[in-house]
Structures are given as structure tokens and as C-alpha cells.
Enzyme design. Sequence first.
Site, PDB file in Angstrom:
ATOM      1  N   CYS A  27       6.657   5.115  -2.139  1.00  0.00           N
ATOM      2  CA  CYS A  27       5.654   5.279  -3.188  1.00  0.00           C
ATOM      3  C   CYS A  27       5.160   3.890  -3.551  1.00  0.00           C
ATOM      4  CB  CYS A  27       6.242   6.020  -4.392  1.00  0.00           C
ATOM      5  SG  CYS A  27       7.624   5.158  -5.175  1.00  0.00           S
ATOM      6  N   ALA A  28       4.684   3.699  -4.760  1.00  0.00           N
ATOM      7  CA  ALA A  28       4.098   2.409  -5.135  1.00  0.00           C
ATOM      8  C   ALA A  28       5.131   1.291  -5.171  1.00  0.00           C
ATOM      9  CB  ALA A  28       3.410   2.521  -6.495  1.00  0.00           C
TER      10      ALA A  28
END
Length: 469
Positions: A27-28
Site C-alpha cells: 500500500c502507500a
Amino acid sequence: MSDTRKIAEEVIWALGGRENITSVSHCATRLRVMVKRKEDIDQKKAESIDKVKGAFFHSGQYQLIFGTGTVNRIYEEVIALGVTGSAKDEQKEAAAKSGNLFQRSVRAFGDVFVPIIPILVATGLFMGIRGLILQEQVLAFFGMTPEQIPQNVITFSEVLTDTAFAFLPALVAWSAFRVFGGNPVIGMVLGLMLVSPALPNAYDVAADKAEALTFFGFIPVLGYQGSVLPAFIAGLIGAKLERSIRKHTRESLDLILTPFLTLLFMIILSLFIIGPVFHTVEEFILNSTVAILNWPFGISGLIIGSLNQLIVVTGVHHVFNLLEIQLLERFGYNQYNAIITCSVVAQGGAALAVGLKTKSKKLKAIALPSSFSALLGITEPAIFGVNLRYIKPFVMALIGGGIGGFAASLAGLKATGMAITAIPGVLLYLNGQIIMYLAVNFLAVATAFVLTWLFGFSDKMIDLDDENE
């Protein structure tokens, strides 16, 4: 060999080798890994890898926090070394099957409400901006009074602040259908039926401006504007029903019969059973929450502020989204936000103390950025990368959160929204509360910082075998 490639190799080795890794995604900020055998993971090695700010199991995945940008490069190197990649949704589906019934239920609950939160954040910011603009002091600066604001402007502001809550059941039902495998559009229409203008408006019924319809002499039927739990249960059952109907319907008739039967059965079930029953449950939850938040002498703030980040560690904190949504829908403000904000920034204060006090360059490189992340409302790097690793800083942060929450409760702080905390959360207190909001946050940070500096950390707590400096 590049540093990134070396880190990727160390990650694979710490996780038990390529043969123990089922798939990897990111993810980020985190590398998310599905493994075959948890016992093959070398936790100490994983946590000691350069640039890793924390490593832990969550939602059926082993997650390593690297931070924005870095995680993308590590992921690419891990894939290049022969590990199978997968889409985040695929991993989420696999992870959803792991854990006990309670863990899976909480995870599903969170999955339903997380996509809705950005809309409620925007609505909260609109409320805050309206509160700022409508302050007499602000209007006086422009030579105006509240009575001089045109009605069209007031109406426009109400469109911005009221729409999301008026149609909240549609958003919840849409998301529930999406999570539980139904057609989200059918969920959206079912939710809209729950707030149909043909039904007595829930707000009008509550204000005695309208009466609920009565069926069979005892079942009240009305709209469910602003309700959450009835729409959630309707979405859950409706998605399962739709899948069952589709499974037993000929393909040639599926387009006609499946949505027709799903909506027909579900609106009857929702208005006559689910709505009345779960609206009562929802009212009980809301009234209980308000009663706790109104405990005298700041007791609720002390307890919630102290325990909130413990709940975050367990991963079940998403259930509190329901409480915040109900508070905002009913009262237009949210006392819970200021209290949990203190618990968030306190973790940053403890991590900052560790980062400034330690002589370890590696620990400084983790602690200082993690403390800044916490001050922006993201506590995982500070919790898992620093505070929880050495235990005492985490405990001191819990104390700081409790002291800050105590002050926030005494001050009666009320946010205009939800889901954003710490520095970004200032936007929810534009209606004359900014100074007090900053004061209680400073108190939480300062308490956690001082306690951690004096009693919570020393370099003697560092395992020297993990220091490769």
C-alpha cells in the site's frame, strides 16, 4: 549490489525464504506479505532490517512499514527476486478468511465503513468552515452580522453539510453490498429506498412534525435518514440474498428476476423487521455512548484517552466509526475526536523523546520520522517501530493520552467531523475551539515526552546485537 536489493533479500530471508512467501503486495507505506507458516518468520531479524519502521501481523498479513516511496522500490526488488506479486484486493480476500469469527467480523465492519469516511471527513470540514465563517467576530471583520447573510448562502451551506448524512443509509448499503459480494448498485437503491421521500422523514418524526406509519397495529414504518446500523444489516443480508437468488436463477432470467426479487424481499424485511429492531439497538448504542462521554470530572476522557491506542494495536478500532458517525448525525458534533487525538499525538511525543535521547543512529532514523507521522495522525510507525518495541515508551504514551483526553473532556471540545486527528484535525475546530484544541494536544505530547525521557527509555534497553553501526 544496491541497498534496495540488499534490503529485499533480507526481507525474504527474514520471512523464511521464497518458499514460505505465498504472495506480496504493498500500500502507500507497507509491504504486505502472505506467508505459509508464521513460525518460520524471524521477527527480530525483520525488525532490524534497514529502513523497516515496524513489522507485525495484521488482518492475516505480515506487514513491514517502510514509508512512502521506499515501499514501492522494495516491492519491485522483492518481485525481481522471484516472489509472486498479487493485487491488494486479492490479498484482502485471502486475509479475510483468516482469524477467528470476531476478528473477521470486525475486519468486515471496517471494510464497509472505511470507503465512506472520506465523504464524512469532507462534510466535517464543510461544517468547520461554515462555523468559522458564521462567527460574529469573523463577520464583524467584514462589517456584517449573522442576520445579513443571504438565505441562498445558508441554503448552499446546508447542501454541503447535510447531504451525506441525509443519504447515509444509501452509502452504507452500497458499501455493504460491495464487501459482502452483492451488486453495489442494488445496495445503493435499497439504501435510497430507506430514505425515500414517500416515507415519513426520520428527522420530522423525531421533532414531532410527522408521525410514523403503523402497519398491523404495532410496526412503525418511517424513513431512516442518518441511520447506520439498519442499513448495514440490510446490506449484509441483501448481498447474501442476491447471491442466493442468482445462484438458483436461470441465466436468461437473471437480469430481470435477481434485482427484482432482491429489492422486493429486502425492502419488506428492512422496513418491517430490520429497521425497527436495529434502529432501537442503534439508539441504545448512541445513548450509552453519550452517557459515557458525559461522565463528570473528565473521567471518560481519561479512560478513552488512555486505552485508545491499545485498541488500535488489536486492530478493532474501526468499530468506533459507527459511534462517531452517530454522534455527528444526531448532534452535529463529535466529542470523541478530541480525546482520541490526544492518544494519537502522545505516541508521537514518546517516539520523539526516544529519538532525541538515543545515541543509536538507526533508532533515531526510525523514531524521529515516526514521531512526525504521529503528529499527522498516523501512529503505526511510532507504535510498532519504536514505542511498543521497548514497551515503556508505549506505556508513557498511554499515560500522556489519558492526561490529554482528561483535559479535552473537561474542556468540552467538540469536533465538527471525524477521521482526521492531530495537526490536520485543527480543521475540525475552526469554530472558536482552536486554542483549546492545541492546548490539550500539547499537554498530551509534553506529558508523554517528559515521562518517556525521564522514566521510559534509555539506550540500555537496546539489544546491542541488533545494532549494526
